[in-house]
Design an enzyme around this catalytic site. Structure first.
Site, short mmCIF file in Angstrom:
data_model
loop_
_atom_site.label_atom_id
_atom_site.label_comp_id
_atom_site.label_asym_id
_atom_site.label_seq_id
_atom_site.Cartn_x
_atom_site.Cartn_y
_atom_site.Cartn_z
N HIS A 353 20.42 75.83 0.68
CA HIS A 353 19.87 74.94 1.70
C HIS A 353 18.30 75.05 1.75
CE1 HIS A 353 23.74 74.50 4.04
NE2 HIS A 353 24.19 75.60 3.34
N LYS A 534 14.23 70.48 16.78
CA LYS A 534 14.64 71.07 15.76
C LYS A 534 14.06 72.60 15.73
CE LYS A 534 12.67 67.81 13.42
NZ LYS A 534 13.77 67.52 12.37
N ARG A 535 14.27 73.52 15.04
CA ARG A 535 13.61 74.72 14.90
C ARG A 535 12.20 74.52 14.63
NH1 ARG A 535 16.71 79.72 15.24
NH2 ARG A 535 14.53 80.86 14.68
N LYS A 540 7.89 71.67 9.27
CA LYS A 540 8.50 70.40 10.30
C LYS A 540 7.47 69.92 11.14
CE LYS A 540 12.90 72.94 10.80
NZ LYS A 540 14.21 72.31 10.21
N THR A 642 19.91 67.31 9.58
CA THR A 642 20.99 66.77 10.09
C THR A 642 20.62 65.93 11.54
OG1 THR A 642 21.57 68.87 10.68
CG2 THR A 642 22.80 68.04 8.82
N LYS A 646 22.01 62.47 13.49
CA LYS A 646 22.58 62.42 14.66
C LYS A 646 21.84 61.16 15.39
CE LYS A 646 23.70 67.16 14.32
NZ LYS A 646 23.51 68.24 14.39
C1 F58 Z 1 18.96 74.20 7.02
N1 F58 Z 1 18.58 75.23 6.77
C2 F58 Z 1 17.72 73.09 6.21
N2 F58 Z 1 18.79 77.67 7.53
O1 F58 Z 1 16.33 73.71 6.77
C3 F58 Z 1 17.98 71.84 6.55
O2 F58 Z 1 17.16 70.84 5.85
C4 F58 Z 1 19.47 71.37 6.30
O3 F58 Z 1 19.88 70.13 6.83
C5 F58 Z 1 20.66 72.33 6.78
O4 F58 Z 1 19.97 73.65 6.39
C6 F58 Z 1 21.70 72.00 6.59
O5 F58 Z 1 21.88 71.97 5.17
C7 F58 Z 1 18.88 76.18 7.72
O6 F58 Z 1 19.16 75.86 8.96
C8 F58 Z 1 18.81 78.72 8.40
O7 F58 Z 1 19.01 78.53 9.65
C9 F58 Z 1 18.93 80.16 7.76
C10 F58 Z 1 19.37 81.04 8.66
C11 F58 Z 1 19.45 82.29 8.02
C12 F58 Z 1 18.31 82.68 7.26
C13 F58 Z 1 17.56 81.88 6.23
C14 F58 Z 1 17.77 80.51 7.00
#
Ligand code: F58
Length: 797
Positions: A353, A534-535, A540, A642, A646
């Site tokens: 990811h 988003k985070r 971002k 994602t 949405k």
């Molecule tokens: C996200 N990663 C990507 N990681 O940033 C986003 O582009 C993608 O759409 C999504 O995954 C789904 O594929 C992400 O959310 C985390 O939150 C992890 C949590 C635990 C530690 C490392 C990052």
């Protein structure tokens, strides 16, 4: 297999029965909480039928099962989603209304299950729902964190975190399974005996299962989300207690429970913390033990495991699955190492990811050796085996390098398929992340572009638009989202466009009221709702958005009678507690909001709204009300996104870079219905080679200079004028994410947004075309892709 048709009388009786016998409450004295619990139990009862039927069929037909291992499941609320999937939403509302209760109010009081940080966790939740919808037999395995993602509030515009406590209320959706429990070991020592390695752990905890059924659309199939809670092997030290040492007596319990106490709130930075490694192994070992136990119930030859078991690793967090499975196959079941490694590989898949180097997990060999001594041996051996099988492997490539275990390489080598989450991202996984491994294993890396479940993200979140869609093309699009294309011819009818605009307008009006209630800010539903949720992360580029907001404010003040399009800038999102730079940007946004929102010269022309504690429920509120979707990451950094899907599905137009799934969204909806700006992933790499890129970009843009000047002067922090010197300084000197380089094209494209919005009917046409062309981004399509290309599994429906 469908849920039993249910009459209103039966549902009413069920709710009252639960109120009386499960909650112990008299209807006359029941609170909202009691009614919600009673309703939830009554709805859960209706899930049990399809759930048992699905399980029985899977056993009877000896079907292969998918095991989705994820440290995060960002579920959100369950009640309304489950009720809709069972087709009981209207009936439940009627029954409750007769009792003087409002379904929406009760459902809105359910706490969010926030067992995830962001996209990765929410994707896992969408995939669980889609696997149930398409009839893919599956278990999700995760951790039952006592505290999910922290609650965010603002004090003086700054983020303050508080513990989240979703489990203080009863959780009506789960079934506790004390009989499904496994011992998980840590530390201790490995001794060689007769050519065999025997690991005697020095610490043990129990992983105890809690099952939540996940029901698909129309109740045709249901799977299990099995979350593990940590419990002590030895409950409590009575001898110590009797000696009066009460704290010490409870120590084993405290220690064990720490493991499932709290979700790590880090979303992109990896910190090599011992507790995190223990959590990862806790989940993984419990899952693998459970998988083997289930397999061995009706099979005896573990060589057949890959015919019946597909294990998906959601990122590298469960990447100990390979070593743990190999350990059990060899040490406990006597299979030779090489054969065990082959069996494991045939079962395992790995989803990547992220490409961000700071997010890639690497554990020190010292820590792994200490916590998991036997696994460290297995990892070393896997690395040697891989080198022996691939003698051309470059010296700098491997699983163990520089006294670190590289979890990406471990997952890659132990899996038969590795997938990225958008077309662009998968290409970058091949070319930038694992070029050497890709060369050694051509075809192993595949793409599965992310998707989102249309049941939650359209049908449930946006009833106004959903009704219009059903009136226009008939029922059934919820499980066949490509059918949204049938809307296209209707978009040429003025009447349809009016109705489409009315649905959006109704969502915006409701959200305006909600904004007033939660933030005190008055916004006009006729303004353009410009949403970035988003985070918070530098890549971002929420900073780019707020710079443009400041520019817009500046334009309004310079030319108050100009032809400005009224906008509401809406932000939502949390920063990791230790991510100082992201927190500073949050502070800046709130400070800018305070100035703009209180500027009498601006009035309704511009508002900045940033409600605290963005979560799944807030997303369901904001996304249907959005006109513009901000997807403005530095190209090459956002794996997929994602939220972008949405928003577009709900009829927002995107302003975005060619990053992640934006590329495919633009291809689908049409370039003319997408506001593109910024450098491409390749241009980003090129631009960084110019060490003066920021100075060039800033000196070339008067507007950017003005904006930076205002921030530096303290216009938004009058009580502490130097508050944002760091922000400005970083933009001049360390603008790694190329905010300054993309500024001019972003501002120009925002101008294009304004011009388009002025023609309301044309905007609506484009918005409706977005909805009509987003069918590809259903998570049902994504799951079918995994089933075919990675899991080799058929639908049971
Ligand atoms: C996200 N990663 C990507 N990681 O940033 C986003 O582009 C993608 O759409 C999504 O995954 C789904 O594929 C992400 O959310 C985390 O939150 C992890 C949590 C635990 C530690 C490392 C990052």
């Amino acid at each position: 297999m469908t849920a039993q048709p249910l009459s209103k009388d039966v549902l009413r009786a069920d709710i009252l029965r639960h109120l009386t016998y499960t909650l112990g409450k008299d209807a006359d004295h029941a609170s909202h909480y009691d009614w919600r619990m009673a309703l939830s139990f009554a709805i859960r009862d209706r899930i049990v039928g399809p759930w048992f039927a699905s399980t029985r069929r899977t056993w009877a037909e000896e079907r292969k099962r998918v095991y989705y291992l994820s440290m995060e499941f960002l579920i959100g609320r369950i009640l309304e989603d489950a009720t809709i999937n069972l087709g009981l939403r209207d009936m439940a509302a009627e029954v409750l209304a007769e009792a003087g209760q409002d379904f929406a109010v009760l459902a809105g009081e359910e706490p969010d299950a926030a067992l995830g940080n962001g996209g990765l966790g929410r994707l896992a939740a969408c995939y669980m729902e889609s696997m149930a919808t398409v009839g893919c037999p599956a278990y999700g395995y995760g951790i039952r964190y006592e505290h999910g993602l922290f609650r965010q509030r603002f004090e003086g515009g700054q983020q303050v975190e508080a513990a989240e406590d979703w489990l203080t209320q009863r959780n009506p959706w789960e079934f506790e399974r004390p009989e499904s429990a496994y011992t998980i070991g840590f530390k201790g020592e490995v001794v060689e005996k007769g050519g065999k390695s025997l690991w005697t752990p020095g610490e043990t905890v129990i992983a105890s299962a809690y099952d939540t059924p996940v029901v698909g659309w129309q109740g045709q199939w249901a799977n299990t989300l099995r979350l593990w809670g940590a419990k002590p092997t030895q409950l409590f030290d009575l001898a110590r207690f009797n000696r009066g040492d009460y704290t010490a007596a409870a120590e084993p319990e405290t220690l064990a429970r720490t493991i499932s106490r709290v979700l790590y709130p880090e979303d992109t930075t990896y910190q090599g913390k011992e507790l995190r490694l223990k959590q990862e192994f806790f989940l993984t070992s419990a899952a693998i033990q459970d998988i083997l136990r289930r397999f061995l119930k009706n099979h005896s030859d573990l060589r057949d495991l890959p015919k019946h078991v597909a294990i998906q690793m959601n990122d590298t967090h469960p990447a100990l699955a390979g070593p743990e499975l190999i350990r059990l196959l060899t040490d406990a079941h006597g299979i030779a190492f090489d054969e065990a490694a082959d069996i494991a590989q045939a079962c395992l898949g790995y989803t990547n990811h992220t490409l961000l180097p700071e997010a890639l997990e690497r554990w020190s060999t010292w820590l792994v050796g200490n916590i998991l001594p036997r696994h460290m041996e297995i990892i070393e051996r896997l690395d040697q085996r891989h080198l022996a099988q691939n003698p051309t492997r470059p010296h700098y490539v491997g699983i163990v390098k520089h006294h670190e275990v590289r979890m990406g390489e471990l997952a890659f080598v132990t899996a038969h398929r590795v997938n990225g989450v958008s077309a662009l991202h998968s290409d970058l996984v091949k070319d930038r992340l694992f070029p050497e491994l890709n060369a050694l294993h051509p075809g192993r890396i595949v793409n599965q572009t992310n998707g989102v479940t249309p049941r939650r993200w359209l049908r449930m979140a946006n009833p106004a638009l959903s009704s219009l869609i059903t009136e226009t093309i008939g029922a059934g699009w919820e499980s066949d989202l490509d059918r949204l294309r049938e809307l296209e011819p209707h978009i040429e009818d003025k009447g349809f466009r009016v109705a489409f605009a009315a649905a959006k307008r109704a969502n915006k009006a409701a959200t305006s009221n909600w904004i007033k209630d939660t933030t005190g800010i008055t916004v006009s539903p006729d303004a353009l709702f410009d949403v970035q949720v988003k985070r918070f992360h530098e890549y971002k580029r929420q900073l780019l958005n707020i710079l443009q907001t400041i520019d817009e404010w500046h334009q309004i003040r310079e030319n108050p009678n100009g032809n400005h399009v009224p906008r509401v800038k809406i932000f939502g999102g949390k920063a990791a507690p230790g991510y100082a730079v992201a927190k500073e940007i949050i502070h800046l946004i709130n400070d800018v909001g305070t100035v703009i929102n209180n500027d009498p010269k601006v009035g309704d022309l511009l508002k900045v709204v940033y409600p605290a504690n963005y979560n799944v429920s807030m997303a369901e509120r904001l996304i249907p009300a959005a006109d513009l979707s901000e997807q403005i990451s530095t190209a090459g950094k956002e794996a997929s996104g994602t939220g972008n899907m949405k928003l577009s599905l709900n009829g927002a137009l995107t302003i975005g870079t060619l990053d992640g799934a934006n590329v495919e969204i633009r291809d689908e909806v049409g370039a003319e219905n997408f506001f593109l700006f910024g450098l491409t992933a390749e241009e980003v790499v090129e631009r960084r080679k110019d060490v003066e890129h920021a100075r060039h970009a800033i000196t070339a843009s008067q507007s950017l200079q003005d904006v930076l000047q205002m921030i530096a002067e303290g216009r938004f922090s009058p009580t502490q004028r130097d508050r944002y010197h760091g922000v400005v300084d970083r933009l001049w000197n360390h603008d790694y994410f190329l905010v300054t380089s993309d500024y001019a094209s972003y501002v120009a494209e925002q101008g294009e947004v304004d011009r388009t919005y002025r023609d309301a009917d044309d905007w609506t046409r484009k918005a409706a075309l977005n909805t009509a062309r987003m069918g590809y981004f259903s998570s049902d399509r994504a799951i079918r892709g995994y089933m075919k290309d990675i899991w080799d599994i058929g639908s049971a429906l």
